[in-house]
Write a protein that holds these residues in place. Structure first.
Motif, mmCIF file in Angstrom:
data_model
loop_
_atom_site.group_PDB
_atom_site.id
_atom_site.type_symbol
_atom_site.label_atom_id
_atom_site.label_comp_id
_atom_site.label_asym_id
_atom_site.label_seq_id
_atom_site.Cartn_x
_atom_site.Cartn_y
_atom_site.Cartn_z
ATOM 1 N N ARG A 127 -0.516 3.496 -4.461
ATOM 2 C CA ARG A 127 -0.283 4.631 -3.573
ATOM 3 C C ARG A 127 -0.125 4.252 -2.107
ATOM 4 N N SER A 128 -0.513 3.037 -1.754
ATOM 5 C CA SER A 128 -0.287 2.623 -0.373
ATOM 6 C C SER A 128 -0.455 1.117 -0.247
ATOM 7 N N PHE A 129 0.152 0.573 0.801
ATOM 8 C CA PHE A 129 0.009 -0.840 1.099
ATOM 9 C C PHE A 129 -1.437 -1.151 1.464
ATOM 10 N N THR A 130 -2.104 -0.210 2.135
ATOM 11 C CA THR A 130 -3.490 -0.415 2.563
ATOM 12 C C THR A 130 -4.402 -0.639 1.366
ATOM 13 N N ARG A 131 -4.211 0.144 0.298
ATOM 14 C CA ARG A 131 -5.042 -0.018 -0.903
ATOM 15 C C ARG A 131 -4.814 -1.386 -1.537
#
Length: 602
Positions: free
Chosen positions: A547-551
């Motif tokens: 769901r995101s690059f951060t995850r």
């Protein structure tokens, strides 16, 4: 046997027949040049299950395929094709005859004994008298004693494939009721059919065998090659023909051939190309025949037989089988690989094991690798052996760099472009009086259409490279090479890691990746800058992870591999980030798969 048609009479007879009828009417032996009994447990179980299914379905017949019989004497035939099926059939009957003896079914006991022994239709004998009876079928020499013991109602220890097949048959009928056993046997006697080809004694059976189709499939190159080799050794050549047979069987067993002949065929072609140069895969048998004629010391039958004898003896040497195993299935603990690394250790992460691991899927390289390692093994002088090891290491590094660079820079590796040149190079290595006379670099330059040997050209190609799948482990092999280069002394359990796409493959997650639209996603998803290594325990596909690059950064940051953990330091994932990472990886790739010192200036 002759078959008469409306307008002609044929020499070779072909007709369908009940298999029980063939056994009741004739005697059979497996010729000296046939392989030993080789059916595995699954082959036997499959046949038993198929037959039982046919019995339960009350089929009109069960067709067991074609067999080829060559007339040897009155009522005596050689089984040139069909040994496995005929021997297995007789073992099944040997197990059933014990049942009929135990329950006192004298009629069926008699019918089963007629299949196993040379007795007439009206002779009345029992299993207890079998010691004085003559078997109808004579199996290969190494199986003869166990076979004769089993068909006479006595047990033997399972010390070979034939006795293991017997154990499968024995256990299969343990659960059968009397009615089940009688129904099964009656079906065998009345409804088990084969297509039988009878070859009269005046014909050359080898010529017939070469054109025979087995169960609708063409004979393999291995069958044809073996058959041709055997044709040079007649009855008068008894000791030498037995040696040839042992060599070929030992080679087959040594290569662990199971259900297919592919592995043996690969080895034979690899070895023959080292001896003779390029041989087309689809014409291996015919081109081998031609090379025997060309390379023998003379045209006489004796000259040809002597050449073939020496060829097979050389090809079947145990150390050469060991080399092929090491090439096709490299293991770090392999004694040959360990010994070689001791003589030519190389740089960390770039030794013989790594070279063989990277080349194992590119079978076009096998003749060169085989010839080089053969030269190493054949040298007995320790000082010279170490010198050869260093030479071989350098050339294998050059070969590996060329092949992997080519495979990485283009979408699909084309072995046919290299086949002839590599086989010629292997022949030069095998035959050269001095390895210094073999121009490795010149050979590679001739087939280097992309200029892959030039670092700047290779880097430029890698800056645009994509790997659309992990086909044959290409993406993983690339990433491992980069990882080892970045971290000297790094140890990776390679089986515990998989290839991870940083930007997810599925466009269904694009809503969580603001720097990409459908077009830029398609353009970047398979670029090498978007790939990394992730441990199996961390690689958990799903919406939450993607769901995101951060995850993903949280997961990447835990990795012990710099290639992966460094991604956690990137501010955002975008086409520009992929471009920058790709350029860095392209330069590293040129260092991993570098051209050994001394070849750059040639």
């Amino acid at each position: 046997m002759k078959t008469t048609g409306r307008d002609s009479e044929t020499v070779i007879g072909a007709a369908t027949a009940k298999l029980s009828f063939l056994f009741h009417e004739g005697k059979y032996e497996v010729p000296w040049h046939q392989r030993y009994y080789d059916w595995g447990n699954e082959d036997v179980s499959d046949l038993l299950d198929d037959l039982q299914e046919a019995v339960l379905e009350e089929r009109e017949c069960y067709f067991l395929g074609a067999i080829m019989l060559v007339e040897k004497d009155d009522d005596l035939w050689e089984i040139n094709d069909g040994q496995q099926r005929m021997v297995t059939f007789s073992l099944i009957c040997a197990r059933l005859v014990r049942i009929f003896y135990e329950i006192g079914d004298a009629l069926r006991e008699q019918d089963a004994l007629r299949i196993l022994f040379d007795i007439g239709e009206y002779d009345r004998v029992s299993l207890t008298e079998s010691d004085i009876l003559f078997p109808r079928l004579t199996p290969p020499e190494n199986d003869k004693t166990n076979y004769n013991t089993l068909i006479r109602g006595k047990d033997v220890s399972p010390n070979g494939k034939l006795t293991k097949a017997w154990r499968v048959i024995d256990e299969y009928f343990e659960s059968f009721s009397v009615d089940d056993a009688t129904s099964f046997f009656d079906f065998l006697i009345r409804k088990l059919e084969v297509a039988c080809i009878h070859v009269p004694r005046q014909l050359n059976p080898n010529a017939v065998f070469e054109t025979l189709n087995a169960r609708g499939k063409p004979l393999s190159e291995v069958d044809l090659i073996r058959n041709h080799i055997y044709s040079f050794f007649g009855k008068a050549e008894g000791p030498r023909r037995d040696t040839i047979h042992d060599h070929l069987e030992g080679m087959r067993v040594g290569l662990r051939e199971e259900r297919s002949k592919t592995r043996v065929e690969e080895y034979i072609r690899c070895y023959l190309q080292c001896r003779f140069g390029y041989l087309r895969k689809d014409r291996l048998y015919r081109e081998m025949k031609s090379q025997i004629r060309v390379n023998a010391n003379g045209p006489s039958d004796a000259d040809l037989a002597n050449f073939v004898y020496g060829l097979v003896e050389d090809m079947a040497k145990g150390e050469r089988i060991v080399i092929f195993h090491s090439i096709s299935s490299p293991r770090e603990t392999d004694p040959l690989i360990s010994r070689f690394i001791g003589d030519a250790p190389g740089k960390p992460g770039r030794n013989l094991f790594i070279f063989l691991s990277e080349l194992k899927y590119y079978t076009v390289c096998r003749p060169i690798v085989f010839a080089l390692l053969d030269r190493y093994l054949q040298e007995e002088d320790r000082a010279k052996k170490r010198k050869i090891a260093k030479f071989v290491h350098t050339r294998l590094k050059l070969l590996t760099s060329f092949v992997i660079r080519t495979a990485l820079a283009i979408r699909q590796f084309q072995p046919s472009h290299l086949d002839r040149q590599f086989a010629t190079l292997a022949q030069q290595v095998m035959s050269a009086s001095s390895l210094d006379d073999v121009d490795f670099y010149g050979c590679l330059r001739e087939v280097d259409d992309l200029g892959i040997l030039d670092d700047s050209n290779f880097i430029a190609l890698m800056e645009r490279a994509t790997i659309r799948s992990s086909y044959r482990g290409k993406a993983k092999r690339f990433l491992l090479g980069i990882a080892y280069k970045e971290q000297s002394g790094l140890t990776i359990n390679e089986t515990a890691y998989t290839v991870e796409h940083i930007l997810p493959i599925s466009q269904g997650h694009l809503g969580y990746w603001p720097n990409f639209d459908e077009q830029s996603h398609q353009a970047n998803i398979h670029r090498i800058g978007n790939l990394t290594l992730l441990s199996n325990s961390d690689n958990k596909p799903g919406a939450a992870t993607n769901r995101s690059f951060t995850r993903k950064q949280e997961i990447f940051g835990r990795s012990t591999i710099n290639l992966t953990s460094s991604i956690a330091e990137v501010h955002e994932w975008s086409p520009d980030a992929i471009e920058k990472r790709q350029k860095d990886m392209a330069k590293l790739a040129a260092q991993v798969w570098d051209i050994p010192h001394g070849f750059h200036t040639r």
